[in-house]
Design a protein around this motif. Structure first.
Motif, PDB file in Angstrom:
ATOM      1  N   ASP A  34       1.726  -6.085   4.503  1.00  0.00           N
ATOM      2  CA  ASP A  34       2.461  -5.192   3.465  1.00  0.00           C
ATOM      3  C   ASP A  34       3.503  -4.697   4.156  1.00  0.00           C
ATOM      4  O   ASP A  34       4.276  -3.719   3.630  1.00  0.00           O
ATOM      5  N   THR A  35       3.621  -5.106   5.594  1.00  0.00           N
ATOM      6  CA  THR A  35       4.743  -4.253   6.284  1.00  0.00           C
ATOM      7  C   THR A  35       5.490  -5.142   7.264  1.00  0.00           C
ATOM      8  O   THR A  35       4.797  -5.816   7.914  1.00  0.00           O
ATOM      9  N   LEU A  36       6.770  -5.374   7.321  1.00  0.00           N
ATOM     10  CA  LEU A  36       7.676  -6.134   8.294  1.00  0.00           C
ATOM     11  C   LEU A  36       8.597  -5.199   8.944  1.00  0.00           C
ATOM     12  O   LEU A  36       9.108  -4.271   8.643  1.00  0.00           O
ATOM     13  N   TYR A  37       8.252  -5.461  10.438  1.00  0.00           N
ATOM     14  CA  TYR A  37       9.103  -4.636  11.319  1.00  0.00           C
ATOM     15  C   TYR A  37       9.941  -5.614  11.908  1.00  0.00           C
ATOM     16  O   TYR A  37       9.623  -6.674  12.720  1.00  0.00           O
ATOM     17  N   LEU A  38      11.305  -5.087  11.893  1.00  0.00           N
ATOM     18  CA  LEU A  38      12.392  -6.129  12.419  1.00  0.00           C
ATOM     19  C   LEU A  38      13.145  -5.399  13.470  1.00  0.00           C
ATOM     20  O   LEU A  38      13.275  -4.172  13.610  1.00  0.00           O
ATOM     21  N   ARG A  39      13.446  -6.153  14.661  1.00  0.00           N
ATOM     22  CA  ARG A  39      14.125  -5.479  15.847  1.00  0.00           C
ATOM     23  C   ARG A  39      15.486  -6.392  16.172  1.00  0.00           C
ATOM     24  O   ARG A  39      15.754  -7.483  15.467  1.00  0.00           O
ATOM     25  N   GLY A  40      16.420  -5.808  16.995  1.00  0.00           N
ATOM     26  CA  GLY A  40      17.496  -6.424  17.764  1.00  0.00           C
ATOM     27  C   GLY A  40      16.935  -6.943  18.993  1.00  0.00           C
ATOM     28  O   GLY A  40      15.893  -6.923  19.461  1.00  0.00           O
ATOM     29  N   ALA A  41      18.035  -7.573  19.592  1.00  0.00           N
ATOM     30  CA  ALA A  41      17.878  -8.299  20.943  1.00  0.00           C
ATOM     31  C   ALA A  41      17.629  -7.191  22.051  1.00  0.00           C
ATOM     32  O   ALA A  41      16.903  -7.437  23.105  1.00  0.00           O
ATOM     33  N   PHE A  76      20.486 -13.307   9.562  1.00  0.00           N
ATOM     34  CA  PHE A  76      21.285 -12.252   9.651  1.00  0.00           C
ATOM     35  C   PHE A  76      21.559 -12.038  11.140  1.00  0.00           C
ATOM     36  O   PHE A  76      22.169 -11.610  11.723  1.00  0.00           O
ATOM     37  N   GLY A  77      20.353 -12.422  11.687  1.00  0.00           N
ATOM     38  CA  GLY A  77      20.304 -12.230  13.119  1.00  0.00           C
ATOM     39  C   GLY A  77      19.353 -11.394  13.809  1.00  0.00           C
ATOM     40  O   GLY A  77      19.134 -11.106  14.995  1.00  0.00           O
ATOM     41  N   PHE A  78      18.376 -10.838  12.969  1.00  0.00           N
ATOM     42  CA  PHE A  78      17.123 -10.084  13.442  1.00  0.00           C
ATOM     43  C   PHE A  78      15.834 -11.027  13.967  1.00  0.00           C
ATOM     44  O   PHE A  78      16.002 -12.010  13.545  1.00  0.00           O
ATOM     45  N   THR A  79      15.078 -10.324  14.499  1.00  0.00           N
ATOM     46  CA  THR A  79      13.663 -11.213  14.909  1.00  0.00           C
ATOM     47  C   THR A  79      12.779 -10.328  14.455  1.00  0.00           C
ATOM     48  O   THR A  79      12.726  -9.072  14.236  1.00  0.00           O
ATOM     49  N   THR A  80      11.438 -10.744  14.246  1.00  0.00           N
ATOM     50  CA  THR A  80      10.365 -10.180  13.530  1.00  0.00           C
ATOM     51  C   THR A  80       9.428  -9.531  14.882  1.00  0.00           C
ATOM     52  O   THR A  80       9.124 -10.364  15.915  1.00  0.00           O
ATOM     53  N   ALA A  81       9.470  -7.998  15.022  1.00  0.00           N
ATOM     54  CA  ALA A  81       8.545  -7.512  15.953  1.00  0.00           C
ATOM     55  C   ALA A  81       7.285  -7.509  15.536  1.00  0.00           C
ATOM     56  O   ALA A  81       6.405  -7.551  16.571  1.00  0.00           O
ATOM     57  N   ALA A  82       6.831  -7.347  14.226  1.00  0.00           N
ATOM     58  CA  ALA A  82       5.579  -7.493  13.990  1.00  0.00           C
ATOM     59  C   ALA A  82       5.543  -7.384  12.404  1.00  0.00           C
ATOM     60  O   ALA A  82       6.482  -7.176  11.875  1.00  0.00           O
ATOM     61  N   ARG A  83       4.344  -8.049  11.833  1.00  0.00           N
ATOM     62  CA  ARG A  83       4.252  -8.179  10.460  1.00  0.00           C
ATOM     63  C   ARG A  83       2.673  -8.032  10.043  1.00  0.00           C
ATOM     64  O   ARG A  83       1.909  -8.749  10.792  1.00  0.00           O
ATOM     65  N   THR A  84       2.546  -7.297   8.943  1.00  0.00           N
ATOM     66  CA  THR A  84       1.141  -7.253   8.513  1.00  0.00           C
ATOM     67  C   THR A  84       1.135  -7.605   7.101  1.00  0.00           C
ATOM     68  O   THR A  84       2.465  -8.199   6.812  1.00  0.00           O
ATOM     69  N   ILE A 121      10.470  -2.722   6.676  1.00  0.00           N
ATOM     70  CA  ILE A 121      10.375  -2.963   5.263  1.00  0.00           C
ATOM     71  C   ILE A 121       8.932  -3.239   4.656  1.00  0.00           C
ATOM     72  O   ILE A 121       8.229  -3.967   5.134  1.00  0.00           O
ATOM     73  N   ARG A 122       8.619  -2.330   3.894  1.00  0.00           N
ATOM     74  CA  ARG A 122       7.173  -2.235   3.188  1.00  0.00           C
ATOM     75  C   ARG A 122       7.274  -3.025   1.625  1.00  0.00           C
ATOM     76  O   ARG A 122       8.140  -2.911   0.997  1.00  0.00           O
ATOM     77  N   ARG A 123       6.185  -3.550   1.537  1.00  0.00           N
ATOM     78  CA  ARG A 123       5.941  -4.041   0.196  1.00  0.00           C
ATOM     79  C   ARG A 123       6.049  -2.873  -0.993  1.00  0.00           C
ATOM     80  O   ARG A 123       5.122  -2.047  -0.517  1.00  0.00           O
ATOM     81  N   GLY A 124       6.747  -3.063  -1.857  1.00  0.00           N
ATOM     82  CA  GLY A 124       6.753  -2.135  -2.931  1.00  0.00           C
ATOM     83  C   GLY A 124       7.041  -2.669  -4.302  1.00  0.00           C
ATOM     84  O   GLY A 124       7.877  -3.911  -4.398  1.00  0.00           O
ATOM     85  N   PRO A 125       6.950  -1.986  -5.510  1.00  0.00           N
ATOM     86  CA  PRO A 125       7.292  -2.614  -6.714  1.00  0.00           C
ATOM     87  C   PRO A 125       8.538  -2.893  -6.921  1.00  0.00           C
ATOM     88  O   PRO A 125       9.195  -3.537  -7.864  1.00  0.00           O
ATOM     89  N   ARG A 159      10.969 -13.269   1.394  1.00  0.00           N
ATOM     90  CA  ARG A 159      12.565 -13.293   0.917  1.00  0.00           C
ATOM     91  C   ARG A 159      13.177 -12.543   2.082  1.00  0.00           C
ATOM     92  O   ARG A 159      14.277 -12.957   2.657  1.00  0.00           O
ATOM     93  N   ALA A 160      12.322 -11.292   2.354  1.00  0.00           N
ATOM     94  CA  ALA A 160      13.127 -10.132   3.122  1.00  0.00           C
ATOM     95  C   ALA A 160      13.362 -10.741   4.697  1.00  0.00           C
ATOM     96  O   ALA A 160      14.302 -10.710   5.288  1.00  0.00           O
ATOM     97  N   GLU A 161      12.204 -11.306   4.961  1.00  0.00           N
ATOM     98  CA  GLU A 161      12.234 -12.082   6.341  1.00  0.00           C
ATOM     99  C   GLU A 161      13.117 -13.152   6.691  1.00  0.00           C
ATOM    100  O   GLU A 161      13.758 -13.275   7.541  1.00  0.00           O
TER     101      GLU A 161
END
Length: 381
Positions: free
Chosen positions: A73-80, A63-71, A89-93, A55-57
């Motif tokens: 449990d962790t999502l890395y977002l970047r600008g242009a 919103f306008g970000f692109t995904t730089a990397a994803r594992t 964004i890390r997976r958490g409770p 959902r976060a991705e």
């Protein structure tokens, strides 16, 4: 190792008609530390935890970000624009803001900061690598300073539109049809925090990270008690920096208020807002133009209710400009645009708000009854 050079004495006084109507009175806060430990050059990224990375991705792409990397449990977002990723964004409770990450000018600054604070420089083993010093600000918010994180190359950027203005015809035999699509986020611009210990937190950021104040706001009738909000920029010497990379205000809670991301122009911002609206996201406030910072803004809530801002055309200052001073008020937040919403101001009555206010009054901090009433008055003025 040589000590850092003394901070240059500010020489410019350009408040009239630029970013604030007043300068400082004698004896008021200078807006910078005389001998800061280091001088960070920018925000690198912000860190959050969320239970639903899918959902976060999805929101991030809308919103306008692109995904730089994803594992897993962790999502890395970047600008242009070229640079490090701007969100982690890390997976958490639960959904929560973890803290900001600032960029040091060089590796020696990390060593200097570690020695001054009694912390260690440690390697970063995740996406981007690099080295870091982990600190805690007076509000209890984790603050990381990094260097050597791998930067990603620029992506093709959304081009600003060409305008016909007055007698200048720059566009002939061509229509203007901005596409309704995500407003491409170019970079992370700034972070806004609320704190119960405003003066302690302000001095900590100025002293440890070398940030300098662009504008102070104070409560009407309480200027003698000092400012209650500061818009703070990086000190890059003669190189201009964003009017504010960090903004902080006194409030009954500690933590995240909003973060802001640059887009190409007003049309990208507006068309991107329509795109978000069509997908059912919650609009908070805008479109308008701020006073402090001058940027055109539009505020949205993500599915976890965090506030994010699209902005364009913000002020840039070098290190010669002294802080401006102005009274805090809701009506003083924008030059034009709709009135600030209750959602943006955080003034919608709720049990949580009442609990925060009562809790703040009972603790040892900078919130007292006079301050709290002054804040309420400012947010309704």
């Amino acid at each position: 190792m040589n000590d850092p050079a003394p901070t240059p004495v500010p020489t410019a006084d350009a408040h009239q008609g630029l970013h604030s109507e007043q300068g400082a009175l004698r004896g008021e806060h200078p807006g910078r530390a005389a001998q800061p430990v280091i001088k960070v050059v920018d925000l690198a990224w912000l860190e959050f935890t969320k239970p639903d990375l899918d959902r976060a991705e999805t929101f991030a792409h809308d919103f306008g970000f692109t995904t730089a990397a994803r594992t897993d449990d962790t999502l890395y977002l970047r600008g242009a624009l070229a640079g490090t990723h701007c969100l982690v964004i890390r997976r958490g409770p639960a959904s929560r803001f973890v803290g900001p990450v600032f960029q040091a000018a060089d590796a020696a600054d990390l060593d200097r900061l570690a020695r001054a604070t009694g912390h260690e420089v440690r390697p970063l083993t995740e996406h981007g690598g690099g080295r870091a010093v982990d600190l805690l600000d007076p509000s209890g918010i984790p603050v990381r300073v990094v260097h050597g994180v791998a930067e990603q190359p620029a992506r093709p950027v959304q081009q600003p539109l060409v305008f016909n203005t007055g007698a200048t015809a720059a566009r002939v035999n061509a229509t203007q049809r901005p596409p309704r699509k995500p407003a491409q986020a170019e970079r992370l611009g700034h972070l806004v925090l609320s704190t119960r210990v405003f003066h302690r937190a302000l001095d900590w950021y100025l002293q440890h990270l070398g940030l300098i104040v662009s504008d102070f706001l104070y409560l009407d009738g309480q200027r003698d008690r000092g400012p209650t909000m500061a818009f703070i920029r990086c000190d890059r010497g003669s190189e201009p920096a964003d009017h504010h990379t960090l903004a902080m205000h006194l409030g009954p809670d500690n933590g995240y208020v909003h973060s802001a991301y640059q887009v190409a122009d007003l049309d990208a911002l507006a068309a991107g807002g329509e795109y978000l609206r069509e997908r059912g996201y919650r609009h908070s406030w805008g479109i308008g133009r701020h006073i402090q910072g001058s940027q055109i803004f539009d505020y949205w809530r993500d599915p976890d209710r965090f506030m994010l801002e699209h902005f364009t055309d913000g002020d840039l200052f070098d290190n010669t400009l002294e802080p401006g001073w102005a009274a805090m008020s809701a009506s003083g937040l924008a030059q034009w645009g709709p009135p600030a919403s209750r959602d943006f101001l955080g003034t919608s009555p709720s049990p949580g708000m009442l609990f925060q206010a009562i809790s703040a009054l009972r603790e040892d901090n900078e919130i007292d009854r006079t301050r709290l009433l002054g804040l309420m008055k400012a947010l309704n003025s």
